[in-house]
Enzyme design. Structure first.
Site, PDB file in Angstrom:
ATOM      1  N   GLU A   1       8.525  45.881  66.175  1.00 39.96           N
ATOM      2  CA  GLU A   1       9.922  45.627  65.979  1.00 39.96           C
ATOM      3  C   GLU A   1      10.645  47.975  65.982  1.00 39.96           C
ATOM      4  OE1 GLU A   1      11.124  43.855  63.283  1.00 39.96           O
ATOM      5  OE2 GLU A   1      12.638  45.298  63.115  1.00 39.96           O
TER       6      GLU A   1
ATOM      7  N   CYS B   1      11.072  86.423  38.248  1.00 40.77           N
ATOM      8  CA  CYS B   1      11.350  86.906  36.695  1.00 40.77           C
ATOM      9  C   CYS B   1      10.075  87.722  36.561  1.00 40.77           C
ATOM     10  CB  CYS B   1      11.498  85.793  35.626  1.00 40.77           C
ATOM     11  SG  CYS B   1       9.911  84.935  35.532  1.00 40.77           S
TER      12      CYS B   1
HETATM   13  S1  IVH Z   1      13.035  46.731  57.435  1.00 41.41           S
HETATM   14  C1  IVH Z   1      12.997  45.867  53.393  1.00 41.41           C
HETATM   15  N1  IVH Z   1      13.354  47.285  60.114  1.00 41.41           N
HETATM   16  O1  IVH Z   1      14.160  52.727  58.269  1.00 41.41           O
HETATM   17  C2  IVH Z   1      12.870  47.068  53.943  1.00 41.41           C
HETATM   18  N2  IVH Z   1      13.908  48.755  59.011  1.00 41.41           N
HETATM   19  O2  IVH Z   1      12.319  54.100  57.085  1.00 41.41           O
HETATM   20  C3  IVH Z   1      14.367  47.097  55.114  1.00 41.41           C
HETATM   21  N3  IVH Z   1      14.785  50.888  59.870  1.00 41.41           N
HETATM   22  O3  IVH Z   1      16.368  51.799  55.735  1.00 41.41           O
HETATM   23  C4  IVH Z   1      13.851  47.746  56.417  1.00 41.41           C
HETATM   24  N4  IVH Z   1      15.301  49.781  62.123  1.00 41.41           N
HETATM   25  O4  IVH Z   1      17.092  51.533  57.806  1.00 41.41           O
HETATM   26  C5  IVH Z   1      14.136  47.615  58.981  1.00 41.41           C
HETATM   27  N5  IVH Z   1      13.478  47.549  62.748  1.00 41.41           N
HETATM   28  C6  IVH Z   1      13.410  48.138  61.119  1.00 41.41           C
HETATM   29  C7  IVH Z   1      14.185  48.981  60.872  1.00 41.41           C
HETATM   30  C8  IVH Z   1      14.639  49.727  59.711  1.00 41.41           C
HETATM   31  C9  IVH Z   1      15.732  51.428  61.401  1.00 41.41           C
HETATM   32  C10 IVH Z   1      15.585  51.861  59.427  1.00 41.41           C
HETATM   33  C11 IVH Z   1      16.820  51.113  57.884  1.00 41.41           C
HETATM   34  C12 IVH Z   1      15.455  52.165  56.601  1.00 41.41           C
HETATM   35  C13 IVH Z   1      15.064  53.083  57.153  1.00 41.41           C
HETATM   36  C14 IVH Z   1      13.087  53.279  56.472  1.00 41.41           C
END
Ligand code: IVH
Length: 750
Positions: free
Chosen positions: A126, A432
Site C-alpha cells: 500500500e 581544541c
Molecule cells: S504501518 C507498526 N502503513 O510511516 C507499523 N505506516 O516510516 C505501523 N506511514 O510511523 C506503520 N503510511 O507514520 C504504515 N501505509 C502505511 C503508512 C505508514 C505512512 C508512516 C507512519 C509510520 C512511518 C514510518
C-alpha cells in the site's frame, strides 16, 4: 500597541476588544514558544499580558471568552499539549531502497519463521503516506482520545484537534470495546496550495510542503485553527484492541473501512516478492496524479498470527517494511567544507551549498561523511562517483531521499575551476587543536582531546539531554550551548545540570536576569530537572554517550546487570582482561611487522610472552569480561568501548558525580511471574519448532536474559540436536539443560 487604560476605567466595549486582542497575542506567544521554540516576548511580558487578561475578566466576568487564556493550565504551559502514554508503542518502519532489499526482507522473514523459499507467504502492499501518524482511541465506540506518535511511547494529546478532521468519526458502530485505530493525517496538494495562498494573503506563515502543513495544523493549541485547515486521515494499522479485528491484514483493513474510516484504495494483496515489486511500480507510476504526497510503498505480512510471531525489533516491526521511492536530485555550487566535531570526537565534514530546492525542500547543507568520501572512496575502499573527488567551488549534484540527510552524489568536472585544489582533511581538531587520528579499520578521523575538547563535551551534553536520553523539558541543544562554559552558571558536565538550582542560590537571581529567562521559565526548568532525578537504568546508560552504546545496547546491558553498582563492579573486574588482550594484540602486531628477521622474531616472542605472563589475568577478570561480551548483542567492540570509557579518569569522575544526584530505576522484568524471569538462558544446537531469533525474542519477552556463551552465570541451557561444546561446558559446570520441548513446556508454550 494601543494606549493602556486602567482596568477600572475600561468600558465594556473596550474590554471586549482587549480580551480578543489578548487572547490572540497570548495564543501567538504560546505558539512561538512551543511549536517553533522561538519566543518573541520575554516571560515577564507574557506574565504581564496574562495578568491583565485575568484582571479584565475579573471585572467583566460575562465577557470571558470560550478560549480564554486563563483556562490554560499553568502560567505558561510547560507543554502545549498534555502527554499521552500509548497503550501499545507506536512503531516506525525499516526501509528498503531497492529490489534486492525487498527480496532480503522476504527472505529474512522466511528464515525467522523457518519457512521454505517456496512456501506460501502473502504480503499487503500500500502507499506510504507522507503525513504524520495519529492514534485514535475508541472505547465503546466513542472517540475518547487522539495522540500523536511523539517518541513512540509518549505522544501529545490532540483529541480536540483530531475531532475537527472530517475523515475521523467521533462514533463508530460494531467495534470492539477498546479499539485504537492508527493512520496518517495528511493534506492534499489542492488544499495545501489553497492554504498557502490564503496564508500569503493574510500575512500568515506559509508551509514548505504538505507534510509540514499537516503537522503544523494538527499541532495547534487552538482547535479552532485546526478546524479551518483541511486535514484528512487514512487508517492503516491499530494499537490496543479488546478483541482481534480479523485474521489477516486485508480483512482488518476492510473492517476499519466498515467502521467508517478512509482506507487507501491502492492496497493490494501480493502472493510473491515479485508481485510486491510490480505493485510498487504501479503505485510509483501514479504518484504524480494521486493528489497527495506519498514517499514509498509499505509491505506487511498479511497473516496476523505470523505478524504476532515475528513481533518487533526495538523500534520497527519485523513483519513490515517501507520501500522508499528513489531520491530527488539537483545541481548547485559547493561553497565551503566545514568540519564538525561530534560527541565521540568524530570529525565530520559538512558541505555548505548554495541553497537549492530538491523535491520541494531548500537544501543548503549536505553530509560529506568522512575523508574517504570526499576523495571518492567508500568505507570498504571501493570507488564511488567514478572516483571523482570533491573540491570547494565544485558544481555538485545533491541527492535527497525523504527525511534522510542530503548527500553529494556527483561532481561535474567540466565545471571545475582551474585553481580548485584537492581538499586537505585536517589532522588537528579544529575545535581544541588536539591531534585528530584515524585508527586502523575506522573510516573516521577522531579528535583525541576527550572531555578537554569543548566540541565533544558540548555534544555529549546535548546527547545527554536529548529526547531518548534525559529528555529535560526546556533544556535542549540550544540551552546547552548557552550554559556551556558560562562564566556565572556553567553546565560543563551532566552533574552540573543537577546542581544548577543550588548554584543559583535558590533565588533564581542568577538565572532569571539573563536574556530570555524569567521567573517562570527558570522555575519551570528547575522543576523539569527535578523530574528527571529518577531515571530508568537503560536510559541513563544510553545518555552517557559512550561510543557504540546505542539504545539497544543500553537496554541489553541494563537487563543483564540490572543496576549501576553491579555493572560498574563487573566492568572494573574485567579491566585486566582487556589490558592483557590489548598487550597481546599489540605484541602480535609488532611481531607480524618484523617477522622477516628471524632473530628479532624470537627475541620479540620472548618479550611478548613475558609481558603476557606479567599480566596474567585472574579467572575472575576473564569471567567478568566473557560475561560482558557474551551478552547477546553486546560483543567485543561495544565491550572495549565501555571498558575504556569507565577506565578513563575524567569520564569516570563525570559518571560517578552524576550518579550522586540520581535514583536509578532497574529495568522492569517484562513478566516477573514467568518461570524464566531473570534467568540467564543459552540456546544451542538446532531448534526444530522455532528459529533461534524467535526463541531469543520470546525468552526475552518473558524476562529471561539470553546469552551467547555458557558460563557460571548460566541458569539454563536449551539444547537441540547437534549441540556440541556448549552442552559439554554446561554439563561440566552443572548447568541445567533442557531439550526444546521441555523448554516450551516450561514457558507454557508447548
Ligand atoms: S504501518 C507498526 N502503513 O510511516 C507499523 N505506516 O516510516 C505501523 N506511514 O510511523 C506503520 N503510511 O507514520 C504504515 N501505509 C502505511 C503508512 C505508514 C505512512 C508512516 C507512519 C509510520 C512511518 C514510518
Amino acid at each position: 500597541m494601543s494606549k493602556i487604560i486602567a482596568v477600572a476605567e475600561l468600558t465594556e466595549e473596550e474590554a471586549r476588544e482587549e480580551l480578543a486582542r489578548l487572547s490572540e497575542q497570548l495564543l501567538r506567544a504560546n505558539e512561538l514558544y512551543h511549536a517553533k521554540d522561538a519566543p518573541e516576548i520575554s516571560d515577564a511580558d507574557y506574565d504581564a499580558l496574562k495578568r491583565r487578561n485575568a484582571e479584565i475578566e475579573a471585572r467583566f466576568p460575562k465577557l470571558k471568552r470560550g478560549d480564554s487564556p486563563s483556562d490554560q493550565i499553568g502560567a505558561r504551559p510547560v507543554d502545549g499539549f498534555a502527554k499521552v502514554t500509548h497503550a501499545r508503542r507506536m512503531m516506525s518502519l525499516g526501509n528498503a531502497f531497492d529490489d534486492a532489499d525487498v527480496k532480503d526482507f522476504d527472505r529474512s522473514i522466511r528464515k525467522y519463521l523457518g519457512l521454505a523459499d517456496d512456501a506460501p507467504l502473502a504480503f499487503t502492499a500500500e502507499p506510504k503516506i507522507d503525513g504524520l501518524s495519529l492514534s485514535l482511541r475508541y472505547e465503546q465506540g466513542q472517540l475518547i482520545q487522539a495522540a500523536t506518535r511523539g517518541d513512540g511511547e509518549v505522544g501529545e494529546n490532540v483529541t480536540a484537534n483530531a475531532k475537527t478532521v472530517a475523515d475521523i468519526p467521533h462514533r463508530i458502530e460494531g467495534a470492539p470495546d477498546v479499539l485504537e485505530v492508527r493512520g496518517e493525517v495528511y493534506m492534499s496538494h489542492e488544499d495545501f496550495d489553497a492554504l498557502n495562498a490564503r496564508q500569503t494573503e493574510t500575512g500568515g506563515k506559509t508551509f514548505a510542503n504538505p507534510r509540514n502543513a499537516a503537522a503544523g495544523s494538527l499541532r495547534q493549541l487552538d482547535a479552532g485553527i485546526t478546524r479551518t485547515r483541511p486535514l484528512r486521515f487514512f487508517a492503516y494499522a491499530w494499537g490496543e484492541l479488546s478483541e482481534p479485528l480479523a485474521e489477516t491484514q486485508m480483512d482488518a483493513i476492510a473492517r476499519l473501512r466498515d467502521f467508517g474510516f478512509q482506507v487507501n484504495e491502492l492496497t493490494r494483496l501480493c502472493a510473491t516478492a515479485s508481485e510486491m515489486l510490480q505493485h510498487y511500480r504501479a503505485i510509483e507510476a501514479q504518484r504524480a496524479t494521486l493528489g497527495y504526497d506519498i514517499d514509498g510503498v509499505v509491505y506487511k505480512v498479511d497473516d496476523l498470527s505470523l505478524q504476532a510471531r515475528l513481533g518487533f525489533r526495538s523500534t520497527t516491526p519485523r513483519w513490515a517494511i517501507a520501500h522508499k521511492f528513489p531520491a530527488e536530485l539537483a545541481w548547485t555550487r559547493l561553497e565551503a567544507i566545514d568540519i564538525q566535531v561530534g560527541r565521540t570526537g568524530a570529525l565530520s565534514p559538512v558541505a555548505r551549498l548554495h541553497p537549492v530546492t530538491v523535491g520541494g525542500v531548500v537544501v543548503s547543507n549536505a553530509t560529506l561523511h568522512n575523508e574517504d568520501y570526499i576523495v571518492g572512496r567508500d568505507a570498504k575502499g571501493g570507488v564511488i562517483r567514478d572516483g571523482k573527488d570533491i573540491r570547494v567551488g565544485d558544481w555538485v549534484q545533491v541527492y535527497r531521499a525523504g527525511d534522510v540527510i542530503p548527500k553529494i552524489s556527483d561532481v561535474d568536472l567540466t565545471k571545475r575551476f582551474d585553481n580548485a585544489a584537492p581538499y586537505e582533511f585536517p589532522s588537528k581538531c579544529p575545535e581544541c587543536g588536539s591531534d585528530a587520528i584515524r585508527e586502523e579499520g575506522d573510516a573516521v578521523r577522531r579528535c583525541t582531546g576527550g572531555l578537554i575538547c569543548p566540541a565533544q563535551a558540548v555534544e555529549k551534553l546535548k546527547h545527554f539531554v536529548s529526547r531518548k536520553a534525559f529528555d529535560i523539558e526546556g533544556l535542549g541543544a540550544k540551552q546547552i550551548e548557552m550554559f556551556y562554559d558560562d562564566p556565572i552558571l556553567p553546565i560543563n558536565t551532566p552533574a552540573d545540570i543537577f546542581t544548577l538550582r543550588d548554584r543559583d542560590a535558590g533565588n533564581l537571581a542568577r538565572l532569571k536576569n539573563r536574556d530570555g529567562w524569567g521567573e517562570t521559565s527558570a522555575s519551570n526548568l528547575f522543576a523539569a530537572i527535578d523530574d528527571k532525578r529518577t531515571i530508568p537504568f537503560a536510559r541513563l546508560l544510553f545518555a552517557l554517550g559512550i561510543r557504540h552504546v546505542g539504545e539497544v545496547g543500553a537496554r541489553d546491558l541494563a537487563l543483564f546487570y540490572r543496576n549501576w553498582e553491579t555493572m560498574t563492579a563487573a566492568i572494573d573486574t574485567a579491566r585486566p582482561a582487556v589490558l592483557a588482550q590489548r598487550a597481546a594484540d599489540e605484541a602480535e602486531e609488532a611481531e607480524r611487522i618484523i617477522a622477516t628477521e628471524e632473530g628479532r622474531r624470537a627475541r620479540l616472542k620472548e618479550a611478548r610472552d613475558a609481558a603476557i605472563a606479567r599480566m596474567e589475568v585472574s579467572a575472575q577478570a576473564a569471567n567478568a569480561w566473557s560475561d560482558l561480551i557474551g551478552i547477546d548483542g553486546i560483543g567485543t567492540t561495544l565491550g572495549l568501548s565501555l571498558s575504556d570509557a569507565f577506565a578513563n579518569v575524567d569520564e569516570r569522575r563525570a559518571f560517578d558525580d552524576l550518579c550522586q544526584h540520581l535514583t536509578i530505576i532497574p529495568p522492569k522484568a517484562p513478566s516477573s511471574d514467568s518461570p524464566v524471569a531473570g534467568k540467564t538462558v543459552v540456546f544451542t544446537g538446532t531448534l526444530e519448532k522455532m528459529t533461534r531469533a524467535e526463541a531469543k525474542a520470546r525468552a526475552e519477552a518473558l524476562g529471561a536474559k539470553v546469552s551467547g556463551s555458557v558460563s557460571q552465570k548460566t541458569d539454563l541451557l536449551v539444547a537441540g540436536p547437534g549441540a556440541g561444546s556448549k552442552a559439554k561446558k554446561a554439563a561440566d559446570l552443572g548447568v541445567e539443560t533442557l531439550d526444546e520441548d521441555s523448554w516450551l513446556q516450561l514457558i507454557g508454550d508447548a
